[in-house]
Structure formats: C-alpha cells, structure tokens
Write a protein that holds these residues in place. Structure first.
Motif, PDB file in Angstrom:
ATOM      1  N   GLU A  39       0.836  -1.202   0.000  1.00 57.96           N
ATOM      2  CA  GLU A  39       0.000   0.000   0.000  1.00 57.96           C
ATOM      3  C   GLU A  39       0.866   1.244   0.000  1.00 57.96           C
ATOM      4  N   GLU A  40       0.440   2.228  -0.771  1.00 59.65           N
ATOM      5  CA  GLU A  40       1.098   3.535  -0.766  1.00 59.65           C
ATOM      6  C   GLU A  40       0.088   4.566  -0.308  1.00 59.65           C
ATOM      7  N   HIS A  41       0.508   5.425   0.596  1.00 56.13           N
ATOM      8  CA  HIS A  41      -0.361   6.488   1.099  1.00 56.13           C
ATOM      9  C   HIS A  41      -0.012   7.780   0.366  1.00 56.13           C
ATOM     10  N   HIS A  42      -1.044   8.513  -0.020  1.00 55.45           N
ATOM     11  CA  HIS A  42      -0.839   9.751  -0.761  1.00 55.45           C
ATOM     12  C   HIS A  42      -1.432  10.926   0.001  1.00 55.45           C
ATOM     13  N   ASN A  43      -0.868  12.076  -0.233  1.00 58.93           N
ATOM     14  CA  ASN A  43      -1.328  13.308   0.377  1.00 58.93           C
ATOM     15  C   ASN A  43      -2.734  13.629  -0.122  1.00 58.93           C
ATOM     16  N   HIS A  44      -3.653  13.893   0.791  1.00 56.35           N
ATOM     17  CA  HIS A  44      -5.023  14.221   0.404  1.00 56.35           C
ATOM     18  C   HIS A  44      -5.143  15.629  -0.158  1.00 56.35           C
ATOM     19  N   HIS A  45      -4.213  16.482   0.179  1.00 54.45           N
ATOM     20  CA  HIS A  45      -4.234  17.861  -0.320  1.00 54.45           C
ATOM     21  C   HIS A  45      -2.807  18.281  -0.657  1.00 54.45           C
ATOM     22  N   PRO A  46      -2.339  17.900  -1.851  1.00 55.22           N
ATOM     23  CA  PRO A  46      -0.959  18.246  -2.206  1.00 55.22           C
ATOM     24  C   PRO A  46      -0.776  19.759  -2.286  1.00 55.22           C
ATOM     25  N   LYS A  47       0.369  20.204  -1.787  1.00 54.92           N
ATOM     26  CA  LYS A  47       0.665  21.635  -1.786  1.00 54.92           C
ATOM     27  C   LYS A  47       2.171  21.803  -1.922  1.00 54.92           C
ATOM     28  N   TYR A  48       2.595  22.650  -2.857  1.00 64.95           N
ATOM     29  CA  TYR A  48       4.012  22.946  -2.996  1.00 64.95           C
ATOM     30  C   TYR A  48       4.189  24.288  -3.665  1.00 64.95           C
ATOM     31  N   GLN A  49       5.390  24.819  -3.550  1.00 63.93           N
ATOM     32  CA  GLN A  49       5.839  26.018  -4.262  1.00 63.93           C
ATOM     33  C   GLN A  49       7.276  25.766  -4.668  1.00 63.93           C
ATOM     34  N   ILE A  66       8.418  29.829 -11.912  1.00 62.30           N
ATOM     35  CA  ILE A  66       7.786  29.883 -10.596  1.00 62.30           C
ATOM     36  C   ILE A  66       6.481  29.112 -10.712  1.00 62.30           C
ATOM     37  N   GLU A  67       6.225  28.223  -9.751  1.00 63.32           N
ATOM     38  CA  GLU A  67       4.969  27.473  -9.769  1.00 63.32           C
ATOM     39  C   GLU A  67       4.522  27.179  -8.357  1.00 63.32           C
ATOM     40  N   GLU A  68       3.201  27.092  -8.183  1.00 57.17           N
ATOM     41  CA  GLU A  68       2.654  26.668  -6.898  1.00 57.17           C
ATOM     42  C   GLU A  68       1.420  25.808  -7.138  1.00 57.17           C
ATOM     43  N   ARG A  69       1.222  24.904  -6.221  1.00 58.78           N
ATOM     44  CA  ARG A  69       0.047  24.032  -6.265  1.00 58.78           C
ATOM     45  C   ARG A  69      -0.597  24.035  -4.903  1.00 58.78           C
ATOM     46  N   ASP A  70      -1.938  24.094  -4.912  1.00 54.98           N
ATOM     47  CA  ASP A  70      -2.724  24.001  -3.690  1.00 54.98           C
ATOM     48  C   ASP A  70      -3.914  23.113  -4.015  1.00 54.98           C
ATOM     49  N   GLY A  71      -3.825  21.850  -3.626  1.00 55.54           N
ATOM     50  CA  GLY A  71      -4.870  20.890  -3.966  1.00 55.54           C
ATOM     51  C   GLY A  71      -4.883  20.636  -5.460  1.00 55.54           C
ATOM     52  N   ASP A  72      -6.043  20.883  -6.092  1.00 53.08           N
ATOM     53  CA  ASP A  72      -6.191  20.644  -7.527  1.00 53.08           C
ATOM     54  C   ASP A  72      -5.854  21.869  -8.376  1.00 53.08           C
ATOM     55  N   GLN A  73      -5.433  22.958  -7.757  1.00 49.59           N
ATOM     56  CA  GLN A  73      -5.124  24.187  -8.481  1.00 49.59           C
ATOM     57  C   GLN A  73      -3.608  24.337  -8.649  1.00 49.59           C
TER      58      GLN A  73
END
Length: 125
Positions: A39-49, A66-73
């Motif tokens: 089993e692999e566990h994944h972040n429910h709300h990925p977020k990065y910059q 430059i990039e950022e992610r917040d959930g599905d955005q």
C-alpha cells in the motif's frame, strides 16, 4: 546544476501525477493505492511552491520558472530570453475542471543581426 536537476525532477514527478489525475490515466491524489500487496499512502491535499532561475552571461541563457500548487489548483509563470533578444512570458493555470490554460506574451523587439549565424550568441560556444 545539481540543484536545478533535483528541483526539476521533483517538479516533473509531482506534475506528472497531477496530469495523470486530470486525464484519468492512473494518477492518484488522496487515499491509498495497492501495488502487489504493497500500500502507498498519498497526500489528500498536495501543496508545494518552487522556483528556479538561470542567468548565464557566457551563453546568454536567461530563464526562470515559478509554480505553486494548492490541492487541484496549479498556477505558474516562466520567462525565457529568446535568441532574437525578446522575452517570452508564459502564465498558466491548470485544474481538473478546466485543464491546462496558458497565456503567452512576447516582450521587446527582435534584434536584427545582419546574417550572423547563432543569433545573439554569435555562433560561439
């Protein structure tokens, strides 16, 4: 050079997963995926910059991202100095409802080089 490679590698992995989720090709965010009993566990709300820039006066290579992610955005901007002296600016957004959308701007006037091979680099490496 190593730092850019690591950042790019991390970005490409995260972005590939995101694109897979948008396209339905097995990308998965949130929950668990089982691979052969593992089993692999994944972040429910990925977020990065992240961001990086290159400025090499020897070759004339200039770019930044430059990039950022917040959930599905996901949103970002990258710029690139073109061989003709103009600067390309790409602003983009992506989400699972609208897909990937980009607006491209060109800044500056192209330089005329009178037949010089190699653009602004003058053909020298």
């Amino acid at each position: 050079m190593f730092k850019v490679f690591v950042i790019t590698t991390l970005f490409l992995g995260a972005y590939a997963e995101y694109l897979g989720e948008l396209q339905g090709y097995g990308g998965h965010v949130g929950g668990e995926i089982e691979y052969g009993g593992h089993e692999e566990h994944h972040n429910h709300h990925p977020k990065y910059q992240f961001n990086y820039a290159v400025h090499d006066p020897h070759t004339g290579d200039e770019k930044q991202h430059i990039e950022e992610r917040d959930g599905d955005q996901v949103k970002g901007t990258y710029t690139l100095k073109e061989a003709d002296g103009t600067t390309r600016v790409v602003e983009y957004k992506a989400d699972k409802h609208n897909g990937f959308n980009a607006v491209v701007h060109k800044i500056g006037e192209p330089h005329q080089h009178g037949g010089q091979i190699g653009g602004v680099y003058g053909g020298h490496y």
